[in-house]
Design a protein around this motif. Structure first.
Motif, PDB file in Angstrom:
ATOM      1  N   ARG A 165      -5.295 -19.724  -8.510  1.00  0.00           N
ATOM      2  CA  ARG A 165      -4.249 -18.752  -8.907  1.00  0.00           C
ATOM      3  C   ARG A 165      -2.894 -19.437  -9.008  1.00  0.00           C
ATOM      4  O   ARG A 165      -2.140 -19.198  -9.952  1.00  0.00           O
TER       5      ARG A 165
ATOM      6  N   TRP B 181      -2.929 -21.811 -12.154  1.00  0.00           N
ATOM      7  CA  TRP B 181      -2.820 -21.055 -13.418  1.00  0.00           C
ATOM      8  C   TRP B 181      -1.413 -20.475 -13.563  1.00  0.00           C
ATOM      9  O   TRP B 181      -0.850 -20.478 -14.657  1.00  0.00           O
TER      10      TRP B 181
ATOM     11  N   CYS C  22     -14.287 -28.413 -10.262  1.00  0.00           N
ATOM     12  CA  CYS C  22     -13.366 -27.775 -11.220  1.00  0.00           C
ATOM     13  C   CYS C  22     -12.769 -28.842 -12.132  1.00  0.00           C
ATOM     14  O   CYS C  22     -12.714 -28.684 -13.357  1.00  0.00           O
TER      15      CYS C  22
ATOM     16  N   CYS D 125      -4.647 -20.257 -22.664  1.00  0.00           N
ATOM     17  CA  CYS D 125      -5.329 -18.972 -22.474  1.00  0.00           C
ATOM     18  C   CYS D 125      -6.825 -19.112 -22.774  1.00  0.00           C
ATOM     19  O   CYS D 125      -7.666 -18.616 -22.033  1.00  0.00           O
TER      20      CYS D 125
ATOM     21  N   HIS E  37      -8.501 -21.106 -20.010  1.00  0.00           N
ATOM     22  CA  HIS E  37      -8.644 -20.252 -18.818  1.00  0.00           C
ATOM     23  C   HIS E  37      -9.803 -19.276 -19.029  1.00  0.00           C
ATOM     24  O   HIS E  37     -10.598 -19.037 -18.124  1.00  0.00           O
TER      25      HIS E  37
ATOM     26  N   ASN F 199     -13.001 -18.395 -16.856  1.00  0.00           N
ATOM     27  CA  ASN F 199     -13.346 -17.005 -16.518  1.00  0.00           C
ATOM     28  C   ASN F 199     -14.812 -16.713 -16.852  1.00  0.00           C
ATOM     29  O   ASN F 199     -15.538 -16.112 -16.046  1.00  0.00           O
TER      30      ASN F 199
ATOM     31  N   LYS G 137     -17.292 -18.844 -17.202  1.00  0.00           N
ATOM     32  CA  LYS G 137     -18.172 -19.612 -16.305  1.00  0.00           C
ATOM     33  C   LYS G 137     -18.325 -18.909 -14.957  1.00  0.00           C
ATOM     34  O   LYS G 137     -19.401 -18.899 -14.366  1.00  0.00           O
TER      35      LYS G 137
ATOM     36  N   LYS H 108     -15.962 -13.831 -14.694  1.00  0.00           N
ATOM     37  CA  LYS H 108     -14.791 -12.948 -14.637  1.00  0.00           C
ATOM     38  C   LYS H 108     -14.524 -12.342 -16.011  1.00  0.00           C
ATOM     39  O   LYS H 108     -15.024 -12.831 -17.017  1.00  0.00           O
TER      40      LYS H 108
ATOM     41  N   ARG I 246       2.224 -11.141 -20.046  1.00  0.00           N
ATOM     42  CA  ARG I 246       1.813 -11.460 -18.670  1.00  0.00           C
ATOM     43  C   ARG I 246       2.679 -12.553 -18.040  1.00  0.00           C
ATOM     44  O   ARG I 246       3.039 -12.471 -16.876  1.00  0.00           O
ATOM     45  N   TRP I 247       3.018 -13.587 -18.829  1.00  0.00           N
ATOM     46  CA  TRP I 247       3.624 -14.791 -18.241  1.00  0.00           C
ATOM     47  C   TRP I 247       5.071 -15.035 -18.642  1.00  0.00           C
ATOM     48  O   TRP I 247       5.711 -15.921 -18.112  1.00  0.00           O
TER      49      TRP I 247
END
Ligand code: FAD
Length: 106
Positions: free
Chosen positions: A9, A12, A50, A76, A79, A83, A85, A88, A99-100
């Motif tokens: 988190r 990202w 990761c 994006c 990411h 997600n 994998k 999510k 969002r960012w």
């Protein structure tokens, strides 16, 4: 060992925020440094599996550091691969600035 969720988190947050405030027209030096930042993740990210998967991910989809918008979209999409994998929800990349960068309208 580090908490992979907290680490993820935080990472990202940093990466999407850096992309959101990256220049519209980056100089060659700014591009080179962003490329180095991204390419160093598979080497320095303190979650071995990761890091390894992310290395493969950027090998098949090389970073696009040519503009703020391109970089934000590229990140994006990467990411979203993580997600997927992890099972999510996919994030709608049309919402990435909200969002960012800009926050919700109104
Ligand atoms: P996160 O996935 O951390 O997302 C944080 C917030 O970002 C979300 O709440 C949402 O608002 C927003 N968001 C979600 N998707 C997107 C998107 N596509 N674009 C923009 N914003 C978005 N964990 C593992 O278990 N295995 C791995 O192999 C693994 N690889 C990783 C590789 C990298 C490079 C990074 C940075 C993290 C990795 N992680 C991995 C961690 C994992 O991605 C998550 O960060 C962690 O599971 C916590 O998930 P979360 O549900 O809190 O939200």
């Amino acid at each position: 060992p580090p908490d992979v969720e907290v680490l993820g988190r935080a990472t990202w947050t940093f990466l999407h925020t850096a992309a959101a405030y990256y220049p519209e027209k980056p100089s060659p030096n700014q591009r080179a440094n962003m490329l180095m930042l991204i390419r160093s993740l598979p080497v320095v990210y303190p979650c071995a599996w990761c890091a390894q998967d992310f290395g493969k991910c950027i090998a098949h989809s090389p970073p696009d550091v040519s503009s703020r918008e391109k970089l934000s979209l590229w990140l994006c999409q990467r990411h979203n691969e993580v997600n997927e994998k992890l099972g999510k929800e996919m994030f709608d990349c049309a919402q990435v600035d909200e969002r960012w960068k800009d926050g919700p309208a109104d």
